[in-house]
Design a protein around this motif. Sequence first.
Motif, PDB file in Angstrom:
ATOM      1  N   LEU A 172       0.790  -1.232   0.000  1.00  0.00           N
ATOM      2  CA  LEU A 172       0.000   0.000   0.000  1.00  0.00           C
ATOM      3  C   LEU A 172       0.822   1.281   0.000  1.00  0.00           C
ATOM      4  CD1 LEU A 172      -2.867  -1.057   2.441  1.00  0.00           C
ATOM      5  CD2 LEU A 172      -2.786  -1.226  -0.038  1.00  0.00           C
ATOM      6  N   LEU A 173       1.825   1.350  -0.862  1.00  0.00           N
ATOM      7  CA  LEU A 173       2.557   2.606  -0.995  1.00  0.00           C
ATOM      8  C   LEU A 173       1.723   3.635  -1.763  1.00  0.00           C
ATOM      9  CD1 LEU A 173       6.205   1.366  -1.596  1.00  0.00           C
ATOM     10  CD2 LEU A 173       5.164   2.210   0.510  1.00  0.00           C
ATOM     11  N   THR A 174       0.805   3.162  -2.611  1.00  0.00           N
ATOM     12  CA  THR A 174      -0.196   4.034  -3.218  1.00  0.00           C
ATOM     13  C   THR A 174      -1.545   3.513  -2.753  1.00  0.00           C
ATOM     14  OG1 THR A 174       1.191   4.454  -5.150  1.00  0.00           O
ATOM     15  CG2 THR A 174      -1.159   4.901  -5.388  1.00  0.00           C
ATOM     16  N   ARG A 175      -2.341   4.397  -2.136  1.00  0.00           N
ATOM     17  CA  ARG A 175      -3.569   3.916  -1.492  1.00  0.00           C
ATOM     18  C   ARG A 175      -4.532   5.066  -1.242  1.00  0.00           C
ATOM     19  NH1 ARG A 175       0.497   3.894   2.878  1.00  0.00           N
ATOM     20  NH2 ARG A 175      -0.050   5.566   4.283  1.00  0.00           N
ATOM     21  N   THR A 176      -5.716   4.705  -0.792  1.00  0.00           N
ATOM     22  CA  THR A 176      -6.691   5.672  -0.316  1.00  0.00           C
ATOM     23  C   THR A 176      -6.776   5.505   1.190  1.00  0.00           C
ATOM     24  OG1 THR A 176      -7.922   5.528  -2.379  1.00  0.00           O
ATOM     25  CG2 THR A 176      -9.080   6.438  -0.479  1.00  0.00           C
ATOM     26  N   ASP A 177      -6.591   6.602   1.904  1.00  0.00           N
ATOM     27  CA  ASP A 177      -6.633   6.565   3.365  1.00  0.00           C
ATOM     28  C   ASP A 177      -7.965   7.104   3.868  1.00  0.00           C
ATOM     29  OD1 ASP A 177      -4.024   5.646   3.845  1.00  0.00           O
ATOM     30  OD2 ASP A 177      -3.201   7.671   3.756  1.00  0.00           O
ATOM     31  N   ARG A 178      -8.455   6.478   4.897  1.00  0.00           N
ATOM     32  CA  ARG A 178      -9.591   7.001   5.655  1.00  0.00           C
ATOM     33  C   ARG A 178      -9.224   6.876   7.124  1.00  0.00           C
ATOM     34  NH1 ARG A 178     -12.164   4.011   1.616  1.00  0.00           N
ATOM     35  NH2 ARG A 178     -13.347   5.311   0.210  1.00  0.00           N
ATOM     36  N   LYS A 179      -9.426   7.951   7.847  1.00  0.00           N
ATOM     37  CA  LYS A 179      -9.075   7.958   9.266  1.00  0.00           C
ATOM     38  C   LYS A 179     -10.314   8.257  10.090  1.00  0.00           C
ATOM     39  CE  LYS A 179      -4.289   9.388   8.630  1.00  0.00           C
ATOM     40  NZ  LYS A 179      -4.022   9.116   7.305  1.00  0.00           N
ATOM     41  N   ARG A 230      -4.923  20.258  -3.386  1.00  0.00           N
ATOM     42  CA  ARG A 230      -4.691  18.961  -4.020  1.00  0.00           C
ATOM     43  C   ARG A 230      -3.218  18.625  -4.019  1.00  0.00           C
ATOM     44  NH1 ARG A 230      -3.686  15.409  -7.251  1.00  0.00           N
ATOM     45  NH2 ARG A 230      -3.725  15.085  -9.430  1.00  0.00           N
ATOM     46  N   ARG A 231      -2.373  19.595  -4.262  1.00  0.00           N
ATOM     47  CA  ARG A 231      -0.931  19.394  -4.263  1.00  0.00           C
ATOM     48  C   ARG A 231      -0.401  19.669  -2.867  1.00  0.00           C
ATOM     49  NH1 ARG A 231       0.140  16.560  -8.514  1.00  0.00           N
ATOM     50  NH2 ARG A 231      -0.533  17.460 -10.464  1.00  0.00           N
ATOM     51  N   GLN A 253      14.511   2.936  11.091  1.00  0.00           N
ATOM     52  CA  GLN A 253      13.978   4.248  10.748  1.00  0.00           C
ATOM     53  C   GLN A 253      13.874   4.373   9.237  1.00  0.00           C
ATOM     54  OE1 GLN A 253      15.327   7.556  13.838  1.00  0.00           O
ATOM     55  NE2 GLN A 253      16.891   7.089  12.386  1.00  0.00           N
ATOM     56  N   PHE A 254      12.871   5.106   8.796  1.00  0.00           N
ATOM     57  CA  PHE A 254      12.681   5.376   7.383  1.00  0.00           C
ATOM     58  C   PHE A 254      12.284   6.829   7.205  1.00  0.00           C
ATOM     59  CE2 PHE A 254      12.004   0.892   7.863  1.00  0.00           C
ATOM     60  CZ  PHE A 254      12.595   0.333   6.742  1.00  0.00           C
ATOM     61  N   VAL A 255      12.786   7.435   6.142  1.00  0.00           N
ATOM     62  CA  VAL A 255      12.266   8.725   5.713  1.00  0.00           C
ATOM     63  C   VAL A 255      11.091   8.410   4.806  1.00  0.00           C
ATOM     64  CG1 VAL A 255      12.692  10.761   4.290  1.00  0.00           C
ATOM     65  CG2 VAL A 255      14.432   9.965   5.873  1.00  0.00           C
ATOM     66  N   GLU A 256       9.973   9.073   5.056  1.00  0.00           N
ATOM     67  CA  GLU A 256       8.783   8.857   4.249  1.00  0.00           C
ATOM     68  C   GLU A 256       8.290  10.200   3.726  1.00  0.00           C
ATOM     69  OE1 GLU A 256       7.141   4.896   6.562  1.00  0.00           O
ATOM     70  OE2 GLU A 256       6.089   6.789   6.845  1.00  0.00           O
ATOM     71  N   LEU A 257       8.033  10.242   2.439  1.00  0.00           N
ATOM     72  CA  LEU A 257       7.449  11.422   1.817  1.00  0.00           C
ATOM     73  C   LEU A 257       6.125  10.994   1.213  1.00  0.00           C
ATOM     74  CD1 LEU A 257       7.668  14.388   0.865  1.00  0.00           C
ATOM     75  CD2 LEU A 257       8.631  13.482  -1.253  1.00  0.00           C
ATOM     76  N   LYS A 258       5.043  11.631   1.669  1.00  0.00           N
ATOM     77  CA  LYS A 258       3.718  11.341   1.140  1.00  0.00           C
ATOM     78  C   LYS A 258       3.252  12.526   0.304  1.00  0.00           C
ATOM     79  CE  LYS A 258       1.769   8.364   4.704  1.00  0.00           C
ATOM     80  NZ  LYS A 258       0.636   8.265   5.635  1.00  0.00           N
ATOM     81  N   THR A 259       2.730  12.211  -0.872  1.00  0.00           N
ATOM     82  CA  THR A 259       2.136  13.222  -1.735  1.00  0.00           C
ATOM     83  C   THR A 259       0.753  12.735  -2.146  1.00  0.00           C
ATOM     84  OG1 THR A 259       3.164  12.248  -3.698  1.00  0.00           O
ATOM     85  CG2 THR A 259       4.356  14.053  -2.615  1.00  0.00           C
ATOM     86  N   ARG A 260      -0.010  13.611  -2.774  1.00  0.00           N
ATOM     87  CA  ARG A 260      -1.336  13.251  -3.262  1.00  0.00           C
ATOM     88  C   ARG A 260      -1.220  12.859  -4.719  1.00  0.00           C
ATOM     89  NH1 ARG A 260      -4.810  12.105   0.521  1.00  0.00           N
ATOM     90  NH2 ARG A 260      -6.499  13.539   0.286  1.00  0.00           N
ATOM     91  N   GLY A 261      -1.845  11.752  -5.058  1.00  0.00           N
ATOM     92  CA  GLY A 261      -1.875  11.294  -6.437  1.00  0.00           C
ATOM     93  C   GLY A 261      -3.241  11.527  -7.051  1.00  0.00           C
ATOM     94  N   ALA A 262      -3.479  10.858  -8.151  1.00  0.00           N
ATOM     95  CA  ALA A 262      -4.764  10.970  -8.843  1.00  0.00           C
ATOM     96  C   ALA A 262      -5.884  10.419  -7.975  1.00  0.00           C
ATOM     97  CB  ALA A 262      -4.699  10.203 -10.169  1.00  0.00           C
TER      98      ALA A 262
END
Length: 184
Positions: free
Chosen positions: A24-31, A84-85, A100-109
């Motif tokens: 799930l590196l590309t996904r739809t999140d709901r919280k 959106r961006r 440890q990991f560096v994580e960068l999250k962006t918005r996709g389509a």
Amino acid sequence: MTLDRTVPPFAPIGLAELLARAELLTRTDRKYLLPGADLPVLLRALPTGTRVLEIDGRRRFAYRSAYFDTPGLDSYLASARRRRRRFKLRVRGYLDTGQQFVELKTRGARNTTVKSRFPYAGSADRLDPATRDLASSLLAAAAMPPVTGEFQLTLVTTYERMTLILPGTATRVTVDRELAWQLP
């Protein structure tokens, strides 16, 4: 009520199998935020065949996330203004293993979340120059607006997480408890 008492006896799933089925590196999140007293009802309503991540006999794991933003709070303001961006940059620490990991999250389509993730050996509270450059180049590649200034630590969160995977799908449910926030 402890988390152990609220969890039905789900069958375990190992990390390698969980990642193979639902990285799930590309996904739809709901919280959702719900009272702790409602958690047993939610967990009992999950379908038969739901499995829980288990590593070395453990089903709950401690996390620490250090979030970074620009002096102008570009990340925060883009999110607050529902742009959106937008992006989120953090160092995620898995406290039980020391990874440890560096994580960068962006918005996709179509409102998806796209996560880039890299092992990180530096200080969790400071990004080294190579990581800052990598984050900037990934933001540019994702067509994000240019950021203003150097990334700096803006927030630290800690929590305990349990990860479930639903049967026949690549759907994960994460349950976070004992959340704490700290400003630098």
